[in-house]
Design a protein around this motif. Structure first.
Motif, short mmCIF file in Angstrom:
data_model
loop_
_atom_site.label_atom_id
_atom_site.label_comp_id
_atom_site.label_asym_id
_atom_site.label_seq_id
_atom_site.Cartn_x
_atom_site.Cartn_y
_atom_site.Cartn_z
N CYS A 12 -2.74 9.30 8.76
CA CYS A 12 -1.41 8.69 8.78
C CYS A 12 -1.44 7.33 9.48
O CYS A 12 -0.75 6.39 9.06
CB CYS A 12 -0.41 9.62 9.46
SG CYS A 12 0.00 11.10 8.51
N ASP A 13 -2.21 7.23 10.55
CA ASP A 13 -2.37 5.93 11.23
C ASP A 13 -2.93 4.89 10.27
O ASP A 13 -2.47 3.74 10.22
CB ASP A 13 -3.30 6.07 12.44
CG ASP A 13 -2.61 6.66 13.66
OD1 ASP A 13 -1.39 6.46 13.81
OD2 ASP A 13 -3.30 7.30 14.47
N SER A 16 -0.28 3.94 7.61
CA SER A 16 0.76 3.04 8.14
C SER A 16 0.28 1.60 8.22
O SER A 16 1.07 0.67 8.04
CB SER A 16 1.24 3.52 9.51
OG SER A 16 0.23 3.35 10.50
N SER A 17 -1.02 1.42 8.46
CA SER A 17 -1.56 0.06 8.56
C SER A 17 -1.52 -0.69 7.24
O SER A 17 -1.67 -1.92 7.21
CB SER A 17 -3.00 0.10 9.10
OG SER A 17 -3.90 0.64 8.12
N TRP A 22 5.13 -1.33 9.81
CA TRP A 22 5.20 0.12 9.99
C TRP A 22 4.09 0.62 10.88
O TRP A 22 2.99 0.10 10.89
CB TRP A 22 5.13 0.82 8.63
CG TRP A 22 6.36 0.62 7.80
CD1 TRP A 22 6.64 -0.45 6.99
CD2 TRP A 22 7.49 1.49 7.71
NE1 TRP A 22 7.87 -0.30 6.40
CE2 TRP A 22 8.42 0.89 6.83
CE3 TRP A 22 7.81 2.72 8.29
CZ2 TRP A 22 9.64 1.48 6.52
CZ3 TRP A 22 9.02 3.31 7.98
CH2 TRP A 22 9.92 2.69 7.10
N SER A 23 4.41 1.68 11.64
CA SER A 23 3.42 2.36 12.46
C SER A 23 3.68 3.86 12.39
O SER A 23 4.75 4.29 11.95
CB SER A 23 3.48 1.87 13.92
OG SER A 23 4.78 2.12 14.46
N PHE A 24 2.72 4.64 12.83
CA PHE A 24 2.86 6.09 12.84
C PHE A 24 3.01 6.54 14.28
O PHE A 24 2.10 6.37 15.09
CB PHE A 24 1.65 6.76 12.17
CG PHE A 24 1.80 8.25 12.03
CD1 PHE A 24 2.68 8.79 11.10
CD2 PHE A 24 1.06 9.12 12.83
CE1 PHE A 24 2.82 10.17 10.97
CE2 PHE A 24 1.19 10.49 12.70
CZ PHE A 24 2.07 11.02 11.77
N GLN A 28 5.95 10.56 12.77
CA GLN A 28 6.81 9.88 11.82
C GLN A 28 6.32 8.46 11.59
O GLN A 28 5.70 7.85 12.47
CB GLN A 28 8.26 9.83 12.32
CG GLN A 28 8.91 11.19 12.52
CD GLN A 28 10.32 11.06 13.05
OE1 GLN A 28 10.63 10.15 13.82
NE2 GLN A 28 11.19 11.96 12.63
N PHE A 29 6.62 7.93 10.40
CA PHE A 29 6.35 6.52 10.11
C PHE A 29 7.60 5.73 10.50
O PHE A 29 8.71 6.07 10.07
CB PHE A 29 6.04 6.33 8.63
CG PHE A 29 4.77 7.02 8.19
CD1 PHE A 29 3.55 6.37 8.25
CD2 PHE A 29 4.80 8.33 7.72
CE1 PHE A 29 2.38 7.00 7.85
CE2 PHE A 29 3.64 8.98 7.31
CZ PHE A 29 2.43 8.31 7.38
N LYS A 30 7.41 4.67 11.32
CA LYS A 30 8.56 3.93 11.83
C LYS A 30 8.37 2.44 11.65
O LYS A 30 7.27 1.91 11.77
CB LYS A 30 8.79 4.25 13.31
CG LYS A 30 9.13 5.71 13.57
CD LYS A 30 9.49 5.96 15.03
CE LYS A 30 9.87 7.42 15.25
NZ LYS A 30 10.28 7.69 16.65
N ASN A 31 9.49 1.77 11.38
CA ASN A 31 9.53 0.31 11.31
C ASN A 31 10.59 -0.16 12.29
O ASN A 31 11.77 0.16 12.15
CB ASN A 31 9.87 -0.14 9.89
CG ASN A 31 9.80 -1.64 9.72
OD1 ASN A 31 10.31 -2.38 10.56
ND2 ASN A 31 9.20 -2.10 8.64
N MET A 139 5.10 6.76 1.11
CA MET A 139 5.58 5.58 1.83
C MET A 139 6.16 4.55 0.87
O MET A 139 7.21 3.96 1.13
CB MET A 139 4.44 4.97 2.63
CG MET A 139 4.04 5.76 3.87
SD MET A 139 5.34 5.71 5.12
CE MET A 139 5.28 3.97 5.60
#
Length: 239
Positions: A12-13, A16-17, A22-24, A28-31, A139
């Motif tokens: 997941c990390d 997200s990249s 976005w980051s994990f 959760q994935f967050k912006n 995503m």
């Protein structure tokens, strides 16, 4: 040896990249690029013995709405939540067989040898080595839904645009953005831009909902309306 959860979180990390901003974080994935609101894609993980379901939803976490919610109720809540299963017909990147949710397992071959799932169920079970592509598609669909259904250009535009408008995949998947606590959060949004009459209008019998309204929660908001009105008249903000 890394646990299944640690392995999946590492994937997941990396996923997200691939998406700017976005980051994990904490499952959760967050912006967090907007000053006023966090955008969230929650995969809905629930780990148990080398397996987890993936039941994604998008969440809009407006900071002032969360502050007001905590002030009234003592706890935060997302300003808007949409389960992507409900809008599976709008998803473009997620493979069709995965649009109603799927499972990621540590070892698919071993998992299938234990039981005898149907062919349809088998198509929704992914080995962890297959997870990356499915999570990238999740995503892409989540971000597209956010971009197409929320006004992100300004905080005022975002709040006034709630609830998000969309069609559901099936008659048995009702549009629920005005139901239960989601309806309460729409009331919170109206208060933030000075529409104080909406809460009582929503609580009235003239405003139809599918499920009973959370009248106790609405009464708690209404009890604080004089305070919010006074502060808004003096400062231009309710809280």
């Amino acid at each position: 040896m890394r646990t299944f959860k640690a392995q999946l979180y590492e994937i997941c990390d990396e996923v997200s990249s691939q998406f700017s901003g976005w980051s994990f974080v904490s499952g959760q994935f967050k912006n967090r690029t907007l000053k006023h609101t966090d955008l969230v894609i929650d995969p809905g993980f629930g780990f148990e013995r080398g397996t987890t379901p993936v039941q994604p939803s998008v969440c809009i976490d407006n900071k002032r709405a969360q502050k007001l919610c905590k002030y009234v109720f003592g706890a935060n809540a997302s300003t808007s939540i949409v389960n992507l299963q409900t809008v599976s017909h709008l998803l473009q990147q997620t493979p069709e067989e995965l649009r109603l949710g799927f499972w990621i397992v540590q070892d698919r071959k071993e998992f299938l040898s234990v039981g005898q799932p149907s062919q349809i169920a088998q198509g929704r079970i992914l080995d962890i080595t297959e997870a990356r592509c499915a999570l990238i598609a999740m995503m892409q669909d989540g971000i597209a839904f956010i971009d197409n259904h929320y006004e992100l250009g300004s905080e005022d535009g975002l709040l006034k645009g709630l609830p998000a408008k969309y069609t559901t995949r099936h008659v048995n998947s009702p549009y629920d953005q005005m139901e239960k606590f989601k309806g309460v959060m729409v009331c919170i949004a109206h208060i933030l831009y000075g529409d104080f009459d909406f809460v009582e209008r929503y609580q009235s019998d003239d405003f139809n909902t599918l499920f009973p309204k959370r009248t106790d929660d609405l009464d708690r908001i209404i009890a604080k309306l004089p305070e919010f009105k006074k502060r808004f008249a003096e400062t231009g903000i309710a809280i």
